[in-house]
Write a protein that holds these residues in place. Structure first.
Motif, mmCIF file in Angstrom:
data_model
loop_
_atom_site.group_PDB
_atom_site.id
_atom_site.type_symbol
_atom_site.label_atom_id
_atom_site.label_comp_id
_atom_site.label_asym_id
_atom_site.label_seq_id
_atom_site.Cartn_x
_atom_site.Cartn_y
_atom_site.Cartn_z
ATOM 1 N N GLY A 1 0.836 -1.188 0.000
ATOM 2 C CA GLY A 1 0.000 0.000 0.000
ATOM 3 C C GLY A 1 0.872 1.239 0.000
ATOM 4 O O GLY A 1 2.083 1.179 0.244
ATOM 5 N N TYR A 2 0.237 2.382 -0.291
ATOM 6 C CA TYR A 2 0.955 3.654 -0.358
ATOM 7 C C TYR A 2 0.225 4.679 0.488
ATOM 8 O O TYR A 2 -1.007 4.702 0.522
ATOM 9 N N HIS A 3 0.968 5.531 1.149
ATOM 10 C CA HIS A 3 0.367 6.593 1.940
ATOM 11 C C HIS A 3 1.276 7.819 1.908
ATOM 12 O O HIS A 3 2.486 7.717 1.687
ATOM 13 N N CYS A 4 0.648 8.969 2.111
ATOM 14 C CA CYS A 4 1.352 10.249 2.153
ATOM 15 C C CYS A 4 1.032 10.907 3.482
ATOM 16 O O CYS A 4 -0.133 11.077 3.832
ATOM 17 N N SER A 5 2.056 11.255 4.216
ATOM 18 C CA SER A 5 1.869 11.855 5.535
ATOM 19 C C SER A 5 1.972 13.366 5.485
ATOM 20 O O SER A 5 2.367 14.001 6.448
ATOM 21 N N GLY A 6 1.624 13.961 4.329
ATOM 22 C CA GLY A 6 1.718 15.411 4.218
ATOM 23 C C GLY A 6 0.828 16.138 5.196
ATOM 24 O O GLY A 6 1.240 17.074 5.878
ATOM 25 N N GLU A 7 -0.439 15.726 5.309
ATOM 26 C CA GLU A 7 -1.351 16.389 6.237
ATOM 27 C C GLU A 7 -0.942 16.136 7.678
ATOM 28 O O GLU A 7 -1.092 16.993 8.548
ATOM 29 N N HIS A 8 -0.385 14.932 7.939
ATOM 30 C CA HIS A 8 0.092 14.627 9.293
ATOM 31 C C HIS A 8 1.255 15.536 9.673
ATOM 32 O O HIS A 8 1.341 16.011 10.802
ATOM 33 N N LEU A 9 2.126 15.821 8.719
ATOM 34 C CA LEU A 9 3.264 16.675 9.009
ATOM 35 C C LEU A 9 2.839 18.127 9.204
ATOM 36 O O LEU A 9 3.421 18.846 9.999
#
Length: 506
Positions: free
Chosen positions: A130-138
């Motif tokens: 799977g793929y995820h982006c932690s941009g909003e988390h950062l």
């Protein structure tokens, strides 16, 4: 008598291998001046030496084919490009070394919402990628992801597009485009060659002018010498740029290589799906043609948009229908979720768990609430966590413990005064902690000594001729003034009794 150094064979380290591959001496070149020593001034005023590594165009000496190397210069250049590509990329750049995991887009996928590189993860018994982006988390620190999607369906779509791109017809078109690109590059190189010739003519003209001037006319000679030096520097710059562009020109394929490439399409599908082909081999194949895969997800429409950016600038758009998420068969009561949403603004997870347990609420599986279960519930429903505030200013809500400390009394006294109605408190829900709003008016009702005219509770009851409950009710309605004495032998409430009409004329 000559002595020879003893050769010791040891296990190769990462640092040693990197030094060998990145050293031009390994490729038969002589280099001098790769570093420069600079003096830096520290804030304390002390001077400190610093060694700065210079780029290749600033090296003092670079002599290729100086001696017999272990590899040729083209292989050395290819190694440097490979090492640079395998380094950890920046926040908004794709790349990185190929790993052994089954996620095909590792290092190639980027977020279509914020532009950051997607990270890979594996879930379930079969370790599905799977793929995820932690941009909003950062950015927000709320524990949510900008993008989180399974990779099986996306990898299959990209693999089909990759194999379809290598069909014989498309390979022929690609070869034709490469030929056209080579012709365009040759025309551009012709332009740079003309620039070198022009700069060479200007330099020779400046030299003739300098040599023809009268040596006694020093002022004119100095100006012509300066012009000659500038023209020589411009000539060297033009030659270096021409050499760089000639080195960057791709190698032209031979007729035999073209025939092999045309036969690659039918064979690639067989090789791709072969059991002996590892995920790392598939990633290497993808990296030869695909520069980046941009993934954008629309959860409300259950659609994923893929944009394949091929090497050379071509783009391919792919739309995927995502499976709709089924509602969980076991769900936490909506009233409990709504209550957690209200409490999470003010309390941490452990306090919320105690409130829910005191109200007799249970999880979806019938368990008592704990801090980690409340945290999991918040994460699932995307409820922000409690952000602790600074010191409470005047008029802000405070816990009973902090309010008791500010007023100089015991917490049990605050509880008793809350029950008596002497002070007002706030409670979000039954079982939640009481909170006191500490205002100037409330502080004025807590004195170190009793003022004149205020009587203890027993004397006030005797003077008014009513019960204690009636006195407290009249205080709550504002008919009687009351203060709380915090010092002395007789601590507690003091009531200001107004004499009754009959006693005034007695």
């Amino acid at each position: 008598m000559s002595t020879h150094a003893e050769i010791r064979w040891v296990e190769a380290s990462y640092h040693a291998i990197h030094q060998v591959l990145s050293n031009p001496v390994y490729a038969g070149a002589y280099v001098y001046g790769k570093t420069r020593t600079e003096m830096a001034l520290e804030p304390s005023g002390a001077r400190r030496k610093r060694i700065k590594h210079l780029p290749r165009d600033q090296w003092l000496v670079l002599l290729q084919e100086h001696h017999r190397g272990y590899i040729d210069w083209q292989t050395y250049e290819a190694n440097q490009q490979r090492i640079a590509k395998n380094t950890r990329p920046g926040p908004h750049k794709a790349g990185g070394a190929v790993r052994e995991g089954s996620a095909l887009l590792q290092g190639l996928a980027s977020c279509g919402h914020c532009g950051r590189r997607l990270r890979t993860h594996y879930r379930g018994r079969n370790s599905a990628p799977g793929y995820h982006c932690s941009g909003e988390h950062l950015l927000d620190g709320r524990g949510s992801y900008c993008l989180n999607i399974g990779g099986v369906q996306i990898d299959d779509a990209v693999a089909r597009a990759f194999i379809a791109a290598l069909e014989p017809a498309k390979i022929t078109a690609t070869l034709a485009a490469a030929e056209q690109l080579e012709m365009d590059r040759e025309a551009a190189l012709k332009h740079w060659r003309l620039g070198v010739e022009r700069a060479s003519y200007v330099a020779s003209l400046a030299e003739r002018r300098y040599r023809a001037v009268d040596p006694d006319n020093r002022l004119v000679a100095r100006g012509l010498e300066r012009a000659w030096e500038e023209s020589l520097r411009a000539l060297e710059t033009a030659k270096a740029e021409l050499a760089r562009r000639e080195n960057e020109r791709p190698r032209v394929l031979s007729r035999q290589e073209r025939s092999r490439l045309a036969a690659l399409g039918p064979d690639l599908a067989t090789v791709w799906h072969a059991a002996t082909t590892t995920p790392r081999d598939r990633k290497e194949l993808l990296g030869t043609l695909i520069e980046e895969v941009i993934v954008k997800v629309e959860r409300d429409k259950s659609v994923a948009h893929l944009t394949l950016r091929w090497k050379g600038g071509a783009l391919t758009e792919i739309d995927l229908a995502l499976p709709r998420k089924r509602q969980a068969t076991v769900r936490t009561a909506e009233e409990t979720v709504a209550l957690v949403r209200r409490l999470a603004v003010h309390y941490p997870d452990t306090v919320i768990a105690g409130i829910l347990n005191r109200q007799g609420r249970r999880t979806a599986k019938g368990h008592r609430f704990e801090g980690n279960r409340v945290a999991h519930l918040r994460t699932y429903w995307r409820i922000p966590c409690c952000v602790p505030k600074g010191d409470a200013a005047e008029g802000e809500l405070m816990t009973i413990k902090r309010a008791a400390f500010a007023l100089g009394v015991a917490p049990s006294t605050i509880h008793r005064l809350l029950n008596d109605g002497f002070i007002a408190g706030e409670q979000i829900t039954p079982g939640a902690p009481w909170r006191i709003r500490l205002t100037d008016e409330l502080k004025a009702r807590f004195n170190a000594e009793a003022a004149a005219g205020f009587l203890p509770m027993r004397e006030a009851i005797r003077a008014l001729g009513v019960s204690r409950q009636t006195v407290l009710q009249r205080v709550k309605r504002g008919e009687l003034e009351a203060v709380h004495v915090t010092r002395g032998r007789q601590k507690g409430l003091r009531i200001k009794v107004i004499a009754r009409q009959g006693e005034l004329f007695a």
